[in-house]
Scaffold this active site. Structure first.
Site, PDB file in Angstrom:
ATOM      1  N   ASP A 126       1.310   4.395  11.889  1.00 24.95           N
ATOM      2  CA  ASP A 126       2.107   4.388  10.659  1.00 24.95           C
ATOM      3  C   ASP A 126       2.340   2.962  10.175  1.00 24.95           C
ATOM      4  O   ASP A 126       3.413   2.394  10.367  1.00 24.95           O
ATOM      5  CB  ASP A 126       3.438   5.101  10.941  1.00 24.95           C
ATOM      6  CG  ASP A 126       4.277   5.275   9.696  1.00 24.95           C
ATOM      7  OD1 ASP A 126       3.706   5.249   8.575  1.00 24.95           O
ATOM      8  OD2 ASP A 126       5.507   5.456   9.826  1.00 24.95           O
ATOM      9  N   LYS A 184       1.553   2.102   6.841  1.00 24.13           N
ATOM     10  CA  LYS A 184       1.854   2.217   5.404  1.00 24.13           C
ATOM     11  C   LYS A 184       1.125   1.152   4.578  1.00 24.13           C
ATOM     12  O   LYS A 184       1.742   0.319   3.912  1.00 24.13           O
ATOM     13  CB  LYS A 184       3.370   2.142   5.164  1.00 24.13           C
ATOM     14  CG  LYS A 184       4.161   3.247   5.839  1.00 24.13           C
ATOM     15  CD  LYS A 184       5.649   3.131   5.505  1.00 24.13           C
ATOM     16  CE  LYS A 184       6.455   4.256   6.127  1.00 24.13           C
ATOM     17  NZ  LYS A 184       6.543   4.143   7.603  1.00 24.13           N
ATOM     18  N   ASP A 235      -1.827  -2.408  -0.749  1.00 25.02           N
ATOM     19  CA  ASP A 235      -2.369  -3.683  -1.215  1.00 25.02           C
ATOM     20  C   ASP A 235      -3.461  -3.369  -2.233  1.00 25.02           C
ATOM     21  O   ASP A 235      -3.657  -2.200  -2.602  1.00 25.02           O
ATOM     22  CB  ASP A 235      -2.924  -4.482  -0.026  1.00 25.02           C
ATOM     23  CG  ASP A 235      -2.798  -5.988  -0.231  1.00 25.02           C
ATOM     24  OD1 ASP A 235      -3.175  -6.465  -1.317  1.00 25.02           O
ATOM     25  OD2 ASP A 235      -2.312  -6.680   0.680  1.00 25.02           O
TER      26      ASP A 235
END
Length: 235
Positions: free
Chosen positions: A60, A62, A65
């Site tokens: 995890d 996340k 970008d």
């Protein structure tokens, strides 16, 4: 995907995570979530070690970008053999598609690419924060549905969402999508910093595909027992 209960290893030291794992059951029956805190401390070598031991890993991080950066990051993470990874749905469809392509490109031959799960709105986000700080005119449910629709069209395998939103999501987006829900607490637990929470049974009734549980297990005197209780309640 079976009705998995992921244990959130929210530790800042590898040793603490290992101490918990020694108290749990066999690796092949244990699902773990590794987030930024532990990953930034112990790195990919620890993740790969756990995968080789047979643990099912939900990584995890996340990702959020520009699409090219996310593609390259996802390509690297796919080589670890993890079960699933996360990105932010707020990054948009192009970024989500790039992540999916990266996972496929980076997966070793003979292995399945990790599942791609898109984070909708964090369970720490309240309706007031959504309205006053994110300047979103949609209700929480409509916002989560919109983000989930974007994620599915872009190739994600599922979303991270509050258990309270799963029923609405299934009606609009369908049951051929994964709904993984954090914010799970037993009836006698405190909510902590989570705003939108549910018990394992409520998550099951709402239709969650899998749940993520942290402190109710990791801070318990007998974490293995609590893990089994939660798995039984969810299944």
């Amino acid at each position: 995907m079976e009705k998995a209960v992921f244990i959130a290893l929210d530790y800042d030291r590898e040793e603490d995570a290992q101490n918990l794992l020694m108290k749990l059951g066999s690796a092949d029956k244990t699902y773990l979530k590794i987030g930024m805190e532990l990953f930034y401390h112990s790195g990919s070598h620890f993740v790969k070690q756990l995968v080789e031991q047979g643990y099912h890993i939900f990584l995890d991080l996340k990702l959020h970008d520009i699409p090219n950066t996310v593609y390259r990051a996802a390509k690297q993470l796919a080589q670890l053999g993890v079960f699933c990874i996360t990105i932010h749905a707020l990054g948009g469809s192009e970024m989500i598609m790039a992540a999916k392509k990266g996972l496929v490109a980076g997966t070793p031959k003979g292995m399945k690419p990790p599942k791609l799960l898109a984070v909708t709105e964090l369970t720490s986000i309240s309706d007031a924060i959504l309205r006053n700080e994110q300047n979103c005119s949609l209700s929480m449910t409509k916002q989560v549905v919109s983000l989930a629709q974007t994620a599915k069209k872009a190739g994600a395998d599922g979303v991270i969402c509050s258990p309270l939103e799963v029923t609405s999501l299934q009606k609009i987006i369908g049951t051929d999508f994964l709904y993984v829900t954090p914010g799970i607490r037993l009836a006698n637990n405190q909510n902590g910093d989570q705003k939108r929470v549910a018990t394992p049974k409520q998550a099951k009734d709402y239709g969650a595909s899998a749940i993520v549980v942290g402190r109710p297990i990791t801070t318990a005197t007998d974490p293995a027992s609590v893990y089994q209780i939660i798995k039984k309640e969810f299944n």
